[in-house]
Design a protein around this motif. Structure first.
Motif, mmCIF file in Angstrom:
data_model
loop_
_atom_site.group_PDB
_atom_site.id
_atom_site.type_symbol
_atom_site.label_atom_id
_atom_site.label_comp_id
_atom_site.label_asym_id
_atom_site.label_seq_id
_atom_site.Cartn_x
_atom_site.Cartn_y
_atom_site.Cartn_z
ATOM 1 N N UNK A 70 11.561 38.529 31.127
ATOM 2 C CA UNK A 70 10.472 37.582 31.356
ATOM 3 C C UNK A 70 9.295 37.941 30.456
ATOM 4 N N UNK A 71 8.329 37.057 30.411
ATOM 5 C CA UNK A 71 7.122 37.290 29.615
ATOM 6 C C UNK A 71 6.415 38.570 30.068
ATOM 7 N N UNK A 72 6.243 38.734 31.378
ATOM 8 C CA UNK A 72 5.552 39.918 31.904
ATOM 9 C C UNK A 72 6.309 41.201 31.567
ATOM 10 N N UNK A 73 7.640 41.173 31.714
ATOM 11 C CA UNK A 73 8.447 42.355 31.399
ATOM 12 C C UNK A 73 8.369 42.681 29.908
ATOM 13 N N UNK A 74 8.264 41.649 29.076
ATOM 14 C CA UNK A 74 8.131 41.859 27.630
ATOM 15 C C UNK A 74 6.863 42.659 27.332
ATOM 16 N N UNK A 75 5.737 42.217 27.871
ATOM 17 C CA UNK A 75 4.461 42.870 27.558
ATOM 18 C C UNK A 75 4.326 44.249 28.193
ATOM 19 N N UNK A 76 5.005 44.492 29.309
ATOM 20 C CA UNK A 76 4.910 45.799 29.960
ATOM 21 C C UNK A 76 6.092 46.712 29.631
ATOM 22 N N UNK A 77 7.037 46.231 28.820
ATOM 23 C CA UNK A 77 8.264 46.973 28.494
ATOM 24 C C UNK A 77 9.013 47.392 29.755
ATOM 25 N N UNK A 78 9.094 46.479 30.702
ATOM 26 C CA UNK A 78 9.806 46.740 31.950
ATOM 27 C C UNK A 78 11.293 46.477 31.736
ATOM 28 N N UNK A 79 12.086 47.543 31.776
ATOM 29 C CA UNK A 79 13.528 47.431 31.554
ATOM 30 C C UNK A 79 14.317 47.370 32.864
ATOM 31 N N UNK A 80 13.629 47.341 33.994
ATOM 32 C CA UNK A 80 14.290 47.450 35.296
ATOM 33 C C UNK A 80 15.041 46.200 35.747
ATOM 34 N N UNK A 81 14.523 45.017 35.490
ATOM 35 C CA UNK A 81 15.148 43.790 35.988
ATOM 36 C C UNK A 81 15.262 42.730 34.893
ATOM 37 N N UNK A 82 16.120 42.958 33.895
ATOM 38 C CA UNK A 82 16.268 41.953 32.834
ATOM 39 C C UNK A 82 16.969 40.702 33.358
ATOM 40 N N UNK A 83 16.727 39.584 32.699
ATOM 41 C CA UNK A 83 17.466 38.375 33.057
ATOM 42 C C UNK A 83 18.870 38.425 32.465
ATOM 43 N N UNK A 84 19.055 39.206 31.394
ATOM 44 C CA UNK A 84 20.380 39.431 30.804
ATOM 45 C C UNK A 84 20.350 40.767 30.069
#
Length: 191
Positions: A70-84
């Motif tokens: 998601x956009x938020x995960x992109x900016x925070x480099x959150x690798x925990x819950x990808x959509x794919x």
């Protein structure tokens, strides 16, 4: 007559396939930690992505991966819950809708070193889709949640010419040959 119609349908399917392009993310270097902080996004800004195009991510299978997020995960480099999540080392990702797509490295440290990419797929302007309504619109008394909004600036630039360095799309896909082939085949139907 049915034979000509079948031939025309098959021809249109082939043309649609030929016109889709595959973009190699990172060019000859592939999907790696960039030496320039904005390498991937600068590359994306120079390309024009259409529905049915695809992105090819090439990387070392056991050392990295590609996450669509998601956009938020992109900016925070959150690798925990990808959509794919893709781990095969040679990932082809088909762009099946218009709008933004967000990708990051599955290695969080690499993401923090700017191994991430945002691309914008242009809207389908071919007018080939028909709109049908199968249910009535919601009643005025029902409140619906607002559409999601995207903040920031998205720049869409013209597609580079085939002579532009770094353009990794297939030159055949955007050449005149598919159009010439279509016209020739169409005219041969009526001769």
């Amino acid at each position: 007559m049915l034979h000509r119609f079948s031939f025309l349908v098959c021809l249109l399917v082939i043309i649609n396939t030929v016109c889709a392009r595959e973009f190699v993310v990172g060019g000859s270097k592939g999907w790696t930690v960039p030496s320039d902080d904005q390498l991937y996004n600068q590359w994306a800004e120079k390309s024009r992505f259409q529905i049915s195009d695809s992105l090819l991510f090439v990387y070392q299978q056991n050392q990295d991966s590609v996450l669509q997020v998601t956009r938020d995960a992109y900016y925070s480099c959150n690798t925990e819950e990808p959509t794919a999540k893709f781990t095969d080392g040679h990932t082809s990702f088909k762009l099946d809708r218009s709008g933004p797509y967000y990708f990051i490295s599955g290695n969080k440290d690499n993401c923090h070193k700017n191994q991430k990419l945002v691309i914008i797929v242009m809207a389908d302007r071919s007018n080939t889709k028909t709109t049908t309504t199968s249910s009535p619109p919601p009643s005025p008394s029902v409140e619906s949640s607002p559409s999601p909004t995207y903040t920031g600036t998205f720049e869409i630039t013209p597609a580079p010419s085939q002579d532009t360095p770094g353009n990794t799309a297939s030159p055949f896909a955007s050449s005149v040959l598919p159009s010439a082939f279509i016209v020739t085949m169409f005219l041969s139907l009526f001769s």
